[in-house]
Design a protein around this motif. Structure first.
Motif, short mmCIF file in Angstrom:
data_model
loop_
_atom_site.label_atom_id
_atom_site.label_comp_id
_atom_site.label_asym_id
_atom_site.label_seq_id
_atom_site.Cartn_x
_atom_site.Cartn_y
_atom_site.Cartn_z
N ASN A 51 2.36 11.64 6.09
CA ASN A 51 3.07 11.35 7.35
C ASN A 51 4.44 12.01 7.37
N GLU A 52 5.17 11.93 6.25
CA GLU A 52 6.49 12.57 6.16
C GLU A 52 6.38 14.08 6.35
N ARG A 53 5.41 14.67 5.66
CA ARG A 53 5.25 16.12 5.73
C ARG A 53 4.88 16.56 7.14
N THR A 56 8.00 16.63 9.23
CA THR A 56 8.90 17.72 8.87
C THR A 56 8.29 19.10 9.13
N PHE A 57 7.01 19.25 8.78
CA PHE A 57 6.30 20.54 8.93
C PHE A 57 5.01 20.30 9.70
N PRO A 58 5.08 20.30 11.04
CA PRO A 58 3.88 20.03 11.84
C PRO A 58 2.77 21.05 11.56
N ALA A 68 -6.41 22.71 16.96
CA ALA A 68 -6.83 22.27 15.63
C ALA A 68 -5.59 21.87 14.85
N ALA A 69 -5.80 21.28 13.68
CA ALA A 69 -4.68 20.96 12.79
C ALA A 69 -5.16 21.04 11.35
N VAL A 92 -6.83 14.71 19.31
CA VAL A 92 -5.70 13.97 18.73
C VAL A 92 -4.47 14.88 18.83
N SER A 93 -3.37 14.31 19.26
CA SER A 93 -2.15 15.09 19.43
C SER A 93 -1.45 15.36 18.10
N PHE A 94 -1.14 16.62 17.85
CA PHE A 94 -0.34 17.06 16.71
C PHE A 94 0.76 17.95 17.25
N MET A 95 1.91 17.95 16.63
CA MET A 95 2.95 18.89 17.01
C MET A 95 2.56 20.26 16.44
N ARG A 96 2.94 21.30 17.16
CA ARG A 96 2.54 22.66 16.78
C ARG A 96 3.34 23.18 15.60
N MET A 97 2.65 23.88 14.70
CA MET A 97 3.35 24.45 13.54
C MET A 97 4.27 25.60 13.94
N ASP A 98 3.95 26.30 15.03
CA ASP A 98 4.78 27.43 15.46
C ASP A 98 5.88 27.03 16.45
N ASP A 99 5.82 25.80 16.95
CA ASP A 99 6.85 25.30 17.87
C ASP A 99 6.81 23.78 17.85
#
Length: 158
Positions: A51-53, A56-58, A68-69, A92-99
């Motif tokens: 969860n922490e990672r 910090t790093f979506p 995808a995630a 499922v919603s994930f924040m983007r790794m590129d933004d």
């Protein structure tokens, strides 16, 4: 060992969820954690660390036609290596790794439980190849049960 076999070697049936109903990535992580910890595949701090990672790093990835995630955590949290695969009935919603200010609706999630740094890079490369293959991705997302999803991974050639 070929990449195809190495990906398959990491997939553990108890950590494959087809047509799941997780409302959040936190719920998804919790279920992967519960299944892995009861088999002694992860340490008890796995859930906090993943969860922490993710904060910090979506790890969300917007592909051409779908989301995808590929979440993962610190190697010291993993006792027995695995890749969990989750297809959800609704994304499922994930924040983007590129933004990190934008979210992605992930239709498929690969949770990496790896404890060898070189394995993580190889798996990420293999999974990115898989994610860029729209045909295989659609087959995985449309799988109706665990055996058919695993069969698709077996047939997929990198």
């Amino acid at each position: 060992m070929s990449e195809k076999n190495s990906l398959l070697d990491y997939i553990k049936e108890p950590l494959v969820f087809v047509n799941a109903t997780f409302d959040s990535h936190g719920e998804l992580f919790e279920e992967v954690y519960q299944q892995a910890v009861k088999r002694d595949w992860v340490t008890t701090n796995f859930i906090d660390k993943i969860n922490e990672r993710e904060t910090t790093f979506p790890t969300g990835i917007q592909l051409e036609k779908r989301g995808a995630a590929i979440p993962h955590t610190d190697p010291e949290c993993v006792k027995q290596e695995f890749i969990a695969i989750v297809t959800n009935q609704k994304p499922v919603s994930f924040m983007r790794m590129d933004d990190a200010n934008q979210s992605v609706a992930a239709e498929i999630v690969f949770v990496l439980g790896l404890n060898q740094p070189h394995a993580q890079l190889e798996m990420l490369q293999s999974l990115m190849g898989l994610l860029q293959n729209e045909t295989v991705l659609t087959q995985l997302i449309n799988s109706q049960d665990v055996p058919s999803l695993i069969q698709i991974v077996k047939q997929y050639s990198f």
